[in-house]
Design an enzyme around this catalytic site. Structure first.
Site, mmCIF file in Angstrom:
data_model
loop_
_atom_site.group_PDB
_atom_site.id
_atom_site.type_symbol
_atom_site.label_atom_id
_atom_site.label_comp_id
_atom_site.label_asym_id
_atom_site.label_seq_id
_atom_site.Cartn_x
_atom_site.Cartn_y
_atom_site.Cartn_z
ATOM 1 N N GLU A 112 -1.679 -9.014 4.500
ATOM 2 C CA GLU A 112 -1.402 -9.373 5.750
ATOM 3 C C GLU A 112 -2.999 -9.412 6.727
ATOM 4 O O GLU A 112 -3.121 -10.067 7.719
ATOM 5 C CB GLU A 112 -0.741 -8.532 6.568
ATOM 6 C CG GLU A 112 -1.425 -7.127 7.086
ATOM 7 C CD GLU A 112 -1.078 -6.148 5.622
ATOM 8 O OE1 GLU A 112 -1.333 -4.847 6.092
ATOM 9 O OE2 GLU A 112 -1.010 -6.412 4.904
ATOM 10 N N HIS A 148 -3.733 -4.995 1.138
ATOM 11 C CA HIS A 148 -3.145 -5.574 2.326
ATOM 12 C C HIS A 148 -3.342 -7.024 2.357
ATOM 13 O O HIS A 148 -4.233 -7.632 2.907
ATOM 14 C CB HIS A 148 -3.935 -4.872 3.425
ATOM 15 C CG HIS A 148 -3.523 -3.511 3.668
ATOM 16 N ND1 HIS A 148 -2.640 -3.225 4.349
ATOM 17 C CD2 HIS A 148 -4.100 -2.299 2.966
ATOM 18 C CE1 HIS A 148 -2.563 -1.560 4.340
ATOM 19 N NE2 HIS A 148 -3.371 -1.225 3.603
ATOM 20 N N SER A 206 -1.463 -14.542 33.397
ATOM 21 C CA SER A 206 -0.980 -15.904 33.770
ATOM 22 C C SER A 206 0.483 -16.525 33.193
ATOM 23 O O SER A 206 0.957 -16.992 34.025
ATOM 24 C CB SER A 206 -2.158 -16.690 33.706
ATOM 25 O OG SER A 206 -3.281 -16.485 34.309
ATOM 26 N N SER A 255 -4.255 -11.062 37.082
ATOM 27 C CA SER A 255 -5.577 -11.060 36.937
ATOM 28 C C SER A 255 -6.351 -12.358 36.805
ATOM 29 O O SER A 255 -7.704 -12.421 37.239
ATOM 30 C CB SER A 255 -5.986 -10.247 35.894
ATOM 31 O OG SER A 255 -5.748 -10.775 34.651
ATOM 32 N N GLY A 256 -5.461 -13.482 36.464
ATOM 33 C CA GLY A 256 -6.011 -14.717 36.166
ATOM 34 C C GLY A 256 -6.443 -14.861 34.761
ATOM 35 O O GLY A 256 -6.859 -15.681 34.256
ATOM 36 N N GLY A 257 -6.466 -13.672 33.990
ATOM 37 C CA GLY A 257 -6.543 -13.742 32.586
ATOM 38 C C GLY A 257 -5.144 -14.510 32.039
ATOM 39 O O GLY A 257 -4.199 -14.961 32.412
ATOM 40 N N VAL A 258 -5.455 -14.702 30.381
ATOM 41 C CA VAL A 258 -4.200 -15.489 29.953
ATOM 42 C C VAL A 258 -2.976 -14.820 29.941
ATOM 43 O O VAL A 258 -1.748 -15.238 30.316
ATOM 44 C CB VAL A 258 -4.655 -15.666 28.356
ATOM 45 C CG1 VAL A 258 -3.618 -16.527 27.828
ATOM 46 C CG2 VAL A 258 -6.014 -16.385 28.086
ATOM 47 N N ASP A 259 -2.983 -13.537 29.557
ATOM 48 C CA ASP A 259 -1.795 -12.602 29.448
ATOM 49 C C ASP A 259 -1.033 -12.780 30.788
ATOM 50 O O ASP A 259 0.126 -13.052 30.951
ATOM 51 C CB ASP A 259 -1.975 -11.300 29.244
ATOM 52 C CG ASP A 259 -2.791 -11.357 27.518
ATOM 53 O OD1 ASP A 259 -2.837 -12.216 27.098
ATOM 54 O OD2 ASP A 259 -3.601 -10.481 27.347
ATOM 55 N N CYS A 270 0.939 -1.292 -0.080
ATOM 56 C CA CYS A 270 -0.089 -0.017 -0.066
ATOM 57 C C CYS A 270 0.687 1.306 -0.061
ATOM 58 O O CYS A 270 1.379 1.544 -1.081
ATOM 59 C CB CYS A 270 -0.995 -0.032 1.198
ATOM 60 S SG CYS A 270 -2.184 1.056 0.991
#
EC number: 6.3.5.2
Length: 512
Positions: free
Chosen positions: A173, A171, A231, A225-229, A84
């Protein structure tokens, strides 16, 4: 990163999709890094890449403030692929012609391949691609030929194969370009001659070493927080430095149903980590009282989150670092030096200037799907690795407008029903993210022969790979019906359910 693998450099000219380019290349097992367009040819040469990709961008090459690169990059003899704006920049550099289009082209288009250069090897002659541009190339530079056209774009692809220079106006991607991955793959392997050699094992090895070098004998606080990230961050850092890590779990009152109890059980008891739980619901709600603007809410939650950490750190000895689960997608959605800001993110915005911690963000070069792979490699159970993405501001940005306890309870209960029914239907791995939101609007209804004037709950469910682009999920009607009936019957003050059928772009996944 150890140079035991081939590398493709992506230059950032401001496209919101620029991180996707690097992500696609990593999917092929080839390492890719994103760098600002201001990087010098000498700096690139020192990295010894196999090729360079110029990203798209919102500017015009002739406009005020147009972004350019070190022109000596074109003299390095490396393959270059312009996407682009990157194609337009290449055209301008080599003496071609770029003009403003009569109409900005945005959305899907049919591409016709006119010349099978290496970029289009083994690809169909006609394919759907994603366009997003206001300028277009109207005159080829000397030595270039037209590779592809579309109805609105006579030069949708070009190349000078003798110099290994390629450009496309679309694009590849973006997932909407149906053969985009194959086209990028042709550049990476067919043109640049890369070999597969980058994987998550490499990443873990390098990051563990980097964390140990950065931290030394100091101590780290982790925003768990217990979220994926968060953790994955906690387990990765714990693997690197053990008991030098203290996890602080802030219950800000904006969590999903039963989430606080689950976090403590999993990490304190299951992983044997040092986890301190802070009950701060009242503190956050007082700060958020009367606030309606979503950006202000994010900033308040982000600031207060850090201040809570400051308070807790002052009770501990020698805490120098704060670990966060910032991802690549967080950074691009908050705007890079050249990308136009979409929304501020809780991990990259709202940090106070007098923050007493140094940040460690070991996941900030990874996408969500890569984080899940990393989590599995680290031995984290599937129920955590495959948990729903959940923003740091929590339900605070799923209650549109002012946050109240009543509204939080509606979102919390309706979201629990949605999650339960999605899991029952076996759709929890198929649907990338799903949640309920409360737009704050009321509407007239009839329940038990009586007129009601209650809230509308919105359901958002999307399919995606990495969160950068997403399609609305085609959940079976019978499942949606069960969800709707249950929410209306089981959650107080709700009489209407709507389903969000907007893709990203143009919408973001979250409503605020």
């Amino acid at each position: 990163m150890k140079k035991q693998h081939d590398t493709i450099i992506v230059l950032d000219f401001g496209s919101q999709y620029n991180q996707l380019i690097a992500r696609r290349i990593r999917e092929f097992g080839v390492y890719s890094e994103l760098h600002p367009h201001t990087i010098t040819a000498e700096e690139i040469k020192a990295m010894n890449p196999k090729g360079i990709i110029f990203s798209g961008g919102p500017n015009s090459v002739y406009g005020e403030g147009a972004l350019h690169c070190d022109e000596k990059i074109f003299e390095l003899g490396l393959p270059i692929f312009g996407i682009c704006y990157g194609m337009q920049l290449m055209t301008q550099h080599f003496g071609g012609k770029v003009e403003r289009a009569n109409h900005r082209e945005y959305g899907k288009a049919v591409l016709k391949v006119e010349n099978e250069s290496k970029l289009y090897a083994n690809l169909p002659e006609e394919q759907v691609v994603w366009m997003s541009h206001g300028d277009l190339v109207t005159g080829l530079p000397e030595g270039f030929v037209v590779d592809a056209t579309s109805e609105s774009c006579p030069i949708a692809g070009m190349s000078n194969e003798g110099e290994n220079l390629y450009g496309v106006q679309f694009h590849p991607e973006v997932r909407h370009s149906e053969h985009g991955n194959d086209l990028i793959k042709n550049f990476v392997f067919g043109v640049c001659g890369c070999s597969e050699g980058w994987n998550m094992e490499n990443f873990i090895e390098v990051e563990l070493e980097k964390i140990r070098e950065t931290v030394g004998d100091k101590k780290v606080l982790c925003a768990l927080s217990g979220g994926v990230d968060s953790s994955v961050v906690a387990v990765l850092i714990h693997k690197a430095i053990g008991d030098q890590l203290t996890c602080i779990f802030v219950d800000h009152g904006l969590l999903r149903k039963d989430e606080a109890e689950g976090v403590m059980k999993t990490f304190s008891e299951g992983f044997h980590m040092n986890v301190i739980k802070v009950d701060a619901q009242e503190r956050f709600m007082n700060k958020l009282k009367g606030v309606e603007d979503p950006e202000q809410k994010r900033k308040i939650i982000g600031n207060e989150f850090i201040y809570v950490f400051d308070d807790e750190a002052s009770k501990l000895q020698g805490m120098d670092f704060l670990a966060q689960g910032t991802l690549y997608t967080d950074i691009v959605e908050s705007g890079t030096a050249t990308a136009q800001t979409i929304k501020s993110h809780h991990n990259v915005g709202g940090l106070p200037e007098d923050m007493q911690f140094k940040l460690i963000e070991p996941l900030n070069t990874l996408f969500k799907d890569e984080v899940r792979v990393l989590g599995s490699e680290l031995g984290i159970p599937d129920e955590i690795v495959w948990r729903q993405p959940f923003p740091g501001p929590g339900l605070g940005i799923r209650v549109l407008g002012e946050i109240t306890e009543e509204k939080l309870e509606i979102v919390r209960e309706s979201d629990a029903i949605l999650r339960e029914e999605i899991i029952k239907a076996g759709l929890d791995r198929e649907v990338w993210q799903y949640f309920t939101a409360l737009p704050g609007m009321r509407s007239v209804g009839v329940m038990g022969d009586e007129r009601t004037y209650d809230y509308t709950v919105g359901i958002r469910a999307v399919t995606s790979i990495d969160g950068m682009t997403a399609d609305w999920a085609r959940i079976p009607w019978d499942v949606l019906e069960k969800i709707s009936v249950r929410i209306v019957n089981e959650v107080k003050h709700v009489n209407r359910i709507v389903y969000d059928i907007t893709s990203k772009p143009p919408a973001t996944i979250e409503w605020e």
